[in-house]
Design a protein around this motif. Structure first.
Motif, PDB file in Angstrom:
ATOM      1  N   SER A  37      -5.947   9.571   3.586  1.00 53.47           N
ATOM      2  CA  SER A  37      -6.849   8.473   3.917  1.00 53.47           C
ATOM      3  C   SER A  37      -7.968   8.999   4.820  1.00 53.47           C
ATOM      4  CB  SER A  37      -6.084   7.357   4.619  1.00 53.47           C
ATOM      5  OG  SER A  37      -6.955   6.309   4.964  1.00 53.47           O
ATOM      6  N   ARG A  38      -9.193   8.619   4.512  1.00 51.57           N
ATOM      7  CA  ARG A  38     -10.327   9.072   5.313  1.00 51.57           C
ATOM      8  C   ARG A  38     -10.625   8.128   6.469  1.00 51.57           C
ATOM      9  NH1 ARG A  38     -14.432   5.766   4.137  1.00 51.57           N
ATOM     10  NH2 ARG A  38     -14.500   4.757   2.085  1.00 51.57           N
ATOM     11  N   THR A  39      -9.900   6.990   6.533  1.00 49.07           N
ATOM     12  CA  THR A  39     -10.130   6.033   7.606  1.00 49.07           C
ATOM     13  C   THR A  39      -8.907   5.134   7.766  1.00 49.07           C
ATOM     14  OG1 THR A  39     -11.637   4.306   8.398  1.00 49.07           O
ATOM     15  CG2 THR A  39     -11.155   4.325   6.044  1.00 49.07           C
ATOM     16  N   ASP A  40      -8.864   4.397   8.838  1.00 41.96           N
ATOM     17  CA  ASP A  40      -7.802   3.394   9.006  1.00 41.96           C
ATOM     18  C   ASP A  40      -8.031   2.277   8.005  1.00 41.96           C
ATOM     19  OD1 ASP A  40      -7.087   4.984  11.094  1.00 41.96           O
ATOM     20  OD2 ASP A  40      -7.745   3.606  12.676  1.00 41.96           O
ATOM     21  N   ALA A  41      -6.948   1.826   7.343  1.00 40.99           N
ATOM     22  CA  ALA A  41      -7.093   0.800   6.308  1.00 40.99           C
ATOM     23  C   ALA A  41      -5.743   0.186   5.981  1.00 40.99           C
ATOM     24  CB  ALA A  41      -7.709   1.415   5.051  1.00 40.99           C
ATOM     25  N   VAL A  42      -5.782  -0.878   5.159  1.00 41.63           N
ATOM     26  CA  VAL A  42      -4.589  -1.478   4.566  1.00 41.63           C
ATOM     27  C   VAL A  42      -4.699  -1.283   3.063  1.00 41.63           C
ATOM     28  CG1 VAL A  42      -3.318  -3.613   4.149  1.00 41.63           C
ATOM     29  CG2 VAL A  42      -4.300  -3.177   6.413  1.00 41.63           C
ATOM     30  N   VAL A  43      -3.729  -0.604   2.471  1.00 37.78           N
ATOM     31  CA  VAL A  43      -3.783  -0.245   1.055  1.00 37.78           C
ATOM     32  C   VAL A  43      -3.689  -1.516   0.208  1.00 37.78           C
ATOM     33  CG1 VAL A  43      -2.661   1.041  -0.801  1.00 37.78           C
ATOM     34  CG2 VAL A  43      -2.764   2.010   1.501  1.00 37.78           C
ATOM     35  N   THR A  44      -4.628  -1.662  -0.743  1.00 38.37           N
ATOM     36  CA  THR A  44      -4.599  -2.798  -1.672  1.00 38.37           C
ATOM     37  C   THR A  44      -4.241  -2.375  -3.093  1.00 38.37           C
ATOM     38  OG1 THR A  44      -6.972  -2.539  -2.077  1.00 38.37           O
ATOM     39  CG2 THR A  44      -6.316  -4.058  -0.323  1.00 38.37           C
TER      40      THR A  44
ATOM     41  N   ARG B 290       2.788  12.634  -6.063  1.00 39.83           N
ATOM     42  CA  ARG B 290       3.802  11.656  -5.656  1.00 39.83           C
ATOM     43  C   ARG B 290       3.186  10.671  -4.671  1.00 39.83           C
ATOM     44  NH1 ARG B 290       7.159  11.968  -1.279  1.00 39.83           N
ATOM     45  NH2 ARG B 290       6.532  14.154  -1.010  1.00 39.83           N
ATOM     46  N   PRO B 291       3.135   9.359  -5.033  1.00 34.32           N
ATOM     47  CA  PRO B 291       2.615   8.374  -4.088  1.00 34.32           C
ATOM     48  C   PRO B 291       3.534   8.219  -2.888  1.00 34.32           C
ATOM     49  CG  PRO B 291       3.513   7.287  -6.032  1.00 34.32           C
ATOM     50  CD  PRO B 291       3.544   8.758  -6.312  1.00 34.32           C
ATOM     51  N   VAL B 292       2.959   8.209  -1.705  1.00 39.86           N
ATOM     52  CA  VAL B 292       3.742   8.137  -0.472  1.00 39.86           C
ATOM     53  C   VAL B 292       3.721   6.728   0.114  1.00 39.86           C
ATOM     54  CG1 VAL B 292       3.972   9.077   1.861  1.00 39.86           C
ATOM     55  CG2 VAL B 292       3.299  10.576  -0.012  1.00 39.86           C
ATOM     56  N   VAL B 293       2.650   5.976  -0.120  1.00 39.17           N
ATOM     57  CA  VAL B 293       2.526   4.629   0.422  1.00 39.17           C
ATOM     58  C   VAL B 293       2.449   3.636  -0.739  1.00 39.17           C
ATOM     59  CG1 VAL B 293       1.373   5.442   2.506  1.00 39.17           C
ATOM     60  CG2 VAL B 293       0.015   4.807   0.512  1.00 39.17           C
ATOM     61  N   GLY B 294       2.588   2.359  -0.422  1.00 36.07           N
ATOM     62  CA  GLY B 294       2.492   1.311  -1.417  1.00 36.07           C
ATOM     63  C   GLY B 294       1.461   0.276  -1.010  1.00 36.07           C
ATOM     64  N   ARG B 295       1.350  -0.752  -1.811  1.00 35.49           N
ATOM     65  CA  ARG B 295       0.415  -1.821  -1.487  1.00 35.49           C
ATOM     66  C   ARG B 295       0.802  -2.482  -0.184  1.00 35.49           C
ATOM     67  NH1 ARG B 295      -0.634  -4.971  -7.248  1.00 35.49           N
ATOM     68  NH2 ARG B 295      -1.612  -3.195  -8.341  1.00 35.49           N
ATOM     69  N   ASN B 296      -0.237  -2.967   0.520  1.00 31.43           N
ATOM     70  CA  ASN B 296      -0.090  -3.656   1.809  1.00 31.43           C
ATOM     71  C   ASN B 296       0.407  -2.733   2.918  1.00 31.43           C
ATOM     72  OD1 ASN B 296      -0.879  -6.110   0.573  1.00 31.43           O
ATOM     73  ND2 ASN B 296       1.247  -6.468  -0.091  1.00 31.43           N
ATOM     74  N   SER B 297       0.432  -1.419   2.651  1.00 30.61           N
ATOM     75  CA  SER B 297       0.811  -0.477   3.707  1.00 30.61           C
ATOM     76  C   SER B 297      -0.387  -0.225   4.612  1.00 30.61           C
ATOM     77  CB  SER B 297       1.289   0.850   3.109  1.00 30.61           C
ATOM     78  OG  SER B 297       2.426   0.660   2.304  1.00 30.61           O
ATOM     79  N   ARG B 298      -0.137  -0.206   5.925  1.00 30.40           N
ATOM     80  CA  ARG B 298      -1.198   0.110   6.876  1.00 30.40           C
ATOM     81  C   ARG B 298      -1.194   1.620   7.109  1.00 30.40           C
ATOM     82  NH1 ARG B 298      -4.317  -2.589  10.518  1.00 30.40           N
ATOM     83  NH2 ARG B 298      -3.313  -4.554   9.966  1.00 30.40           N
ATOM     84  N   VAL B 299      -2.336   2.250   6.914  1.00 32.48           N
ATOM     85  CA  VAL B 299      -2.435   3.702   7.068  1.00 32.48           C
ATOM     86  C   VAL B 299      -3.514   4.023   8.087  1.00 32.48           C
ATOM     87  CG1 VAL B 299      -1.632   4.205   4.726  1.00 32.48           C
ATOM     88  CG2 VAL B 299      -4.070   3.865   5.147  1.00 32.48           C
ATOM     89  N   LYS B 300      -3.378   5.207   8.694  1.00 34.08           N
ATOM     90  CA  LYS B 300      -4.372   5.687   9.644  1.00 34.08           C
ATOM     91  C   LYS B 300      -5.137   6.855   9.019  1.00 34.08           C
ATOM     92  CE  LYS B 300      -1.879   4.320  13.825  1.00 34.08           C
ATOM     93  NZ  LYS B 300      -1.340   4.791  15.135  1.00 34.08           N
TER      94      LYS B 300
END
Length: 396
Positions: free
Chosen positions: A194-201, A209-219
Motif C-alpha cells: 500500500s502506498r498510503t493509509d487506506a481501507v481496502v474496498t 497471494r492476497p494478504v488482506v481482504g475487503r474492509n481491511s484497514r492498511v497503513k
C-alpha cells in the motif's frame, strides 16, 4: 500562298503596296522567289505579308514597277528583341527572372516522410541530410534514387525498405518498417504494498497471494499481495500482479478570490501587414502608434505555396485587438463551488481518472481579505498498490 515556316521566329512584315502596276509587282516577287501570303486588295493597292529578310530585297522591284510601299505591321522575335534592347533594365530584369526561375526549379523545396510509425520523422530527415537530401539542395547534386535508398536503409535500423521519389522540386521518402517481435516488460520478483493509509474496498490477485481482504484497514507500506508462495519449508518467489482499490482521505486547503480580472474584447482592431521574404518581414501598412489603451496581438502567417511546396515568400498580418479589463465578482457560494471543482480536478489528475470521489466534508470555511478560505476533506476510492521488490538474504 501559304505562310512561311517559322515565320514568327524569322520576323513578319505587313506592307501596303500602291501604284499603277501592283500586279506586275506581285509577279516580280514571284519571279524573285520571295514568299508572300495574306494578299488582300484594299483601296488604292494591295496588303500582304512577307518575311523580314525578304523585305530588304524589295527596293529594286519597287523601282522597276514604279510602286510604293508603306509598312503597316511588324511582329515576330526580331522585333520583340529590338524592343527589349531599347529597354535595357526591363530586359535585364526579364533575364534575371528567367535565370531565377530556372535556379529555383533546380532545387529541392520539400522533403516529406511517409509510412513511418515507430521511427521518428526527424531521424529519417537527419539521415537523409547526411546523404545530401534536404531542402534547398541542388537536384543535380543528389545521388540516384536507388543509391539513396540503399544508403538510407543501411543508416536507419529497423527498416526493411526505403523508396525515394522525386516529383519536380519535392522529394518523398517512403518507409517500410521491419516487423519486430513484441517486447515484453521484464519484471523482478516483488510484493504489492500500500502506498498510503487506506481501507481496502476491492482486491484482485492475478498472481501472488492476497494478504488482506475487503474492509481491511492498511497503513502505508503494508503488503497487500505477497510475492512469496508456499510455507516455511517450500517457498517460491513470483512477480505479484493484481489490482487493489481502497478508500483514501485527502485534506485540501482552498482559497478563491471573490474578485477576478477578465479581458473583454471590444471588436475594434488595427492590422499591420508585412511582406515576408525568408527570415525578413517588410511592413507595408499599419504604421503609427497603437490607438488602444490595452490590446493583444494575434499573428497570422500566409506563405505562398506551389502544389505542396511552401515558398519562402508570403504575407503576415498582425491583428491588434482592443480589450477592456473588467472585474468579475463572485458570490460566496460561487467561489465555494469553484474551489471544490478545482480540488476535484486536481484529485483526478494526481490519482487517476478512474478514481471515484465518494464524499466531501468542509471542515472549516471563512471569508477574509476578499477571498473565501476552506479546509475540505475528500473521501476517494483509488488504486493504492505499488511495487516493492523482494530482497534476497545471503544464502538464499
Amino acid at each position: 500562298m501559304k505562310e512561311a515556316p517559322l515565320s514568327w521566329v524569322r520576323g513578319v512584315v505587313t506592307i501596303l503596296v500602291t501604284g499603277p502596276q501592283t500586279e506586275m509587282f506581285i509577279n516580280a516577287l514571284a519571279g524573285a522567289g520571295i514568299v508572300i501570303w495574306d494578299v488582300k486588295p484594299v483601296q488604292g493597292g494591295l496588303r500582304l505579308k512577307l518575311l523580314l529578310n525578304d523585305f530588304y530585297a524589295l527596293r529594286p522591284l519597287l523601282k522597276k514597277t514604279g510602286c510604293r510601299l508603306h509598312i503597316t505591321g511588324r511582329k515576330g522575335l526580331p522585333f520583340v528583341t529590338a524592343r527589349l534592347l531599347k529597354r535595357k533594365f526591363f530586359a535585364a530584369g526579364l533575364l534575371l527572372f528567367g535565370i531565377g526561375l530556372v535556379l529555383l526549379s533546380s532545387m529541392v523545396w520539400s522533403v516529406d516522410v511517409e509510412g513511418n510509425k515507430r521511427l521518428a520523422a526527424e531521424d529519417v530527415l537527419d539521415a537523409a541530410r547526411q546523404e545530401g537530401v534536404f531542402p534547398f539542395q541542388w537536384i543535380w547534386r543528389m545521388d540516384s534514387p536507388d543509391k539513396l535508398s540503399r544508403e538510407l536503409t543501411a543508416r536507419l535500423p529497423g527498416v526493411s525498405w526505403i523508396g525515394i521519389q522525386r516529383t519536380g522540386t519535392a522529394v518523398k521518402i517512403q518507409i517500410v518498417e521491419a516487423v519486430q517481435p513484441e517486447k515484453r516488460a521484464l519484471y523482478s520478483q516483488r510484493h504489492l504494498v500500500s502506498r498510503t493509509d487506506a481501507v481496502v474496498t476491492d482486491i484482485y490477485a492475478e498472481q501472488g497471494r492476497p494478504v488482506v481482504g475487503r474492509n481491511s484497514r492498511v497503513k502505508k507500506g503494508d503488503i497487500l499481495i505477497s510475492g512469496i508462495l508456499g510455507d516455511e519449508e517450500n517457498t517460491q518467489k513470483v512477480v505479484a500482479k493484481g489490482e487493489v482499490k481502497g478508500l483514501v482521505w485527502h485534506e485540501y486547503n482552498i482559497n478563491v478570490p471573490l474578485k477576478t480580472k477578465v479581458n473583454a474584447y471590444t471588436g475594434e482592431r488595427k492590422d499591420h501587414a508585412y511582406l515576408v521574404l525568408g527570415k525578413w518581414a517588410i511592413q507595408l501598412w499599419g504604421y503609427g502608434k497603437s490607438p488602444f489603451k490595452k490590446s493583444s496581438m494575434l499573428i497570422e502567417n500566409n506563405p505562398l505555396s506551389w502544389h505542396s511546396i511552401e515558398l519562402p515568400i508570403g504575407w503576415m498580418t498582425e491583428k491588434e485587438l482592443e480589450f477592456n479589463e473588467l472585474t468579475a465578482t463572485l458570490t460566496s457560494k460561487a467561489a465555494r463551488d469553484k474551489g471544490l471543482e478545482t480540488a476535484k480536478n486536481d484529485i483526478l489528475a494526481r490519482y487517476g481518472s478512474d478514481c471515484v470521489i465518494k464524499s466531501q466534508k468542509i471542515l472549516h470555511e471563512k471569508k477574509e481579505n476578499g477571498k473565501v478560505y476552506m479546509k475540505v476533506l475528500f473521501e476517494v476510492e483509488e488504486r493504492i498498490a505499488e511495487e516493492l521488490p523482494i530482497v534476497y538474504n545471503q544464502g538464499e
